[in-house]
Design a protein around this motif. Structure first.
Motif, mmCIF file in Angstrom:
data_model
loop_
_atom_site.group_PDB
_atom_site.id
_atom_site.type_symbol
_atom_site.label_atom_id
_atom_site.label_comp_id
_atom_site.label_asym_id
_atom_site.label_seq_id
_atom_site.Cartn_x
_atom_site.Cartn_y
_atom_site.Cartn_z
ATOM 1 N N VAL A 144 20.659 -25.420 81.527
ATOM 2 C CA VAL A 144 19.999 -26.206 82.572
ATOM 3 C C VAL A 144 18.497 -25.958 82.596
ATOM 4 N N VAL A 145 17.816 -26.882 83.259
ATOM 5 C CA VAL A 145 16.434 -26.665 83.666
ATOM 6 C C VAL A 145 16.397 -26.885 85.175
ATOM 7 N N ALA A 146 15.735 -25.955 85.878
ATOM 8 C CA ALA A 146 15.569 -26.074 87.324
ATOM 9 C C ALA A 146 14.189 -26.660 87.581
ATOM 10 N N SER A 147 14.144 -27.730 88.343
ATOM 11 C CA SER A 147 12.870 -28.358 88.666
ATOM 12 C C SER A 147 11.994 -27.380 89.437
ATOM 13 N N PRO A 148 10.704 -27.307 89.088
ATOM 14 C CA PRO A 148 9.820 -26.408 89.827
ATOM 15 C C PRO A 148 9.462 -26.912 91.226
ATOM 16 N N ILE A 149 9.839 -28.150 91.551
ATOM 17 C CA ILE A 149 9.500 -28.685 92.877
ATOM 18 C C ILE A 149 10.568 -28.318 93.903
ATOM 19 N N TYR A 150 11.751 -28.935 93.794
ATOM 20 C CA TYR A 150 12.800 -28.701 94.784
ATOM 21 C C TYR A 150 13.964 -27.872 94.258
ATOM 22 N N LYS A 151 13.858 -27.423 93.006
ATOM 23 C CA LYS A 151 14.812 -26.488 92.385
ATOM 24 C C LYS A 151 16.162 -27.087 92.003
ATOM 25 N N GLY B 254 4.262 -45.986 74.734
ATOM 26 C CA GLY B 254 4.776 -46.704 75.890
ATOM 27 C C GLY B 254 4.740 -45.889 77.166
ATOM 28 N N GLY B 255 4.104 -44.721 77.130
ATOM 29 C CA GLY B 255 3.979 -43.913 78.329
ATOM 30 C C GLY B 255 5.215 -43.118 78.696
ATOM 31 N N VAL B 256 6.185 -43.009 77.792
ATOM 32 C CA VAL B 256 7.398 -42.248 78.061
ATOM 33 C C VAL B 256 7.068 -40.758 78.042
ATOM 34 N N GLN B 257 7.402 -40.053 79.138
ATOM 35 C CA GLN B 257 7.162 -38.613 79.226
ATOM 36 C C GLN B 257 8.473 -37.875 78.996
ATOM 37 N N VAL B 258 8.458 -36.987 78.015
ATOM 38 C CA VAL B 258 9.654 -36.232 77.649
ATOM 39 C C VAL B 258 9.378 -34.742 77.782
ATOM 40 N N ALA B 259 10.332 -34.031 78.376
ATOM 41 C CA ALA B 259 10.295 -32.574 78.405
ATOM 42 C C ALA B 259 11.104 -32.090 77.202
ATOM 43 N N VAL B 260 10.448 -31.365 76.309
ATOM 44 C CA VAL B 260 11.127 -30.751 75.169
ATOM 45 C C VAL B 260 11.390 -29.311 75.569
ATOM 46 N N LEU B 261 12.665 -28.962 75.715
ATOM 47 C CA LEU B 261 13.056 -27.660 76.250
ATOM 48 C C LEU B 261 13.839 -26.882 75.204
ATOM 49 N N ARG B 262 13.633 -25.574 75.204
ATOM 50 C CA ARG B 262 14.293 -24.698 74.233
ATOM 51 C C ARG B 262 15.021 -23.593 74.978
ATOM 52 N N THR B 263 16.304 -23.440 74.705
ATOM 53 C CA THR B 263 17.104 -22.416 75.366
ATOM 54 C C THR B 263 16.876 -21.056 74.712
ATOM 55 N N ASP B 264 17.411 -20.012 75.348
ATOM 56 C CA ASP B 264 17.289 -18.647 74.818
ATOM 57 C C ASP B 264 17.851 -18.515 73.407
ATOM 58 N N GLY C 223 9.802 -26.404 84.222
ATOM 59 C CA GLY C 223 10.906 -25.827 84.980
ATOM 60 C C GLY C 223 11.439 -24.559 84.348
ATOM 61 N N ILE C 224 12.368 -23.932 85.047
ATOM 62 C CA ILE C 224 12.997 -22.704 84.575
ATOM 63 C C ILE C 224 14.215 -23.086 83.744
ATOM 64 N N VAL C 225 14.210 -22.685 82.472
ATOM 65 C CA VAL C 225 15.319 -22.975 81.563
ATOM 66 C C VAL C 225 16.294 -21.806 81.630
ATOM 67 N N GLY C 226 17.573 -22.121 81.829
ATOM 68 C CA GLY C 226 18.570 -21.066 81.926
ATOM 69 C C GLY C 226 19.963 -21.595 81.687
ATOM 70 N N ASP C 227 20.912 -20.984 82.381
ATOM 71 C CA ASP C 227 22.323 -21.267 82.159
ATOM 72 C C ASP C 227 23.044 -21.069 83.491
ATOM 73 N N ASP D 180 7.244 -23.367 66.789
ATOM 74 C CA ASP D 180 6.719 -22.155 67.424
ATOM 75 C C ASP D 180 5.852 -22.439 68.650
ATOM 76 N N GLN D 181 5.588 -23.698 68.949
ATOM 77 C CA GLN D 181 4.830 -24.047 70.151
ATOM 78 C C GLN D 181 5.718 -24.207 71.385
ATOM 79 N N VAL D 182 7.036 -24.113 71.195
ATOM 80 C CA VAL D 182 7.972 -24.187 72.318
ATOM 81 C C VAL D 182 8.626 -22.812 72.445
ATOM 82 N N PRO D 183 8.193 -22.012 73.411
ATOM 83 C CA PRO D 183 8.766 -20.665 73.565
ATOM 84 C C PRO D 183 10.245 -20.739 73.952
ATOM 85 N N LEU D 184 10.966 -19.676 73.628
ATOM 86 C CA LEU D 184 12.353 -19.584 74.074
ATOM 87 C C LEU D 184 12.401 -19.630 75.592
ATOM 88 N N ALA D 185 13.418 -20.307 76.138
ATOM 89 C CA ALA D 185 13.635 -20.433 77.586
ATOM 90 C C ALA D 185 12.448 -21.078 78.288
#
Length: 120
Positions: A78-85, A36-46, A68-72, A22-27
């Protein structure tokens, strides 16, 4: 919610619990810092599926993909990067805008309401 079978999760050597489901909202996503300093994005689709990708945007070098923006796009999650999209396929890590670029993916499993990231 996607839960990997034992066969699917067998490729991961170490599973790290990172947050409650429940800490990862939809989309949307959250960032996790693993050993080891590994950074992971945990993403949840709609539809509630979880995906794990490197949190590092390869074009800017910033640790931002969890924001980023999670979508389709054409049926591809997909996830769209918030920097260069640029858009990254959540299943493979391939950049849809530059197919020569790919980021690391990480298996995700859910156990008793907790999201775990696997590291090979």
């Amino acid at each position: 919610m996607t839960v990997l079978s034992d066969e699917q999760s067998a490729g991961a050597e170490t599973w790290t619990p990172v947050c409650r489901v429940d800490q990862v909202p939809l989309a949307a996503g959250v960032a996790a810092l693993l050993d080891g300093g590994v950074q992971v994005a945990v993403l949840r689709t709609d539809d509630g599926e979880f995906h794990g990708l490197s949190n590092i945007d390869p074009f800017s070098g910033a640790a931002v993909l969890a924001r980023g923006i999670v979508g389709d796009i054409g049926g591809v999650p997909v996830v769209a990067s918030p920097i260069y999209k640029q858009n990254f396929d959540l299943r493979t890590g391939r950049c849809l805008d530059d197919p020569d670029v790919r980021i690391a993916t990480y298996p995700i499993r859910v156990v008793d309401g907790t999201v775990h990231v696997g590291v090979r």
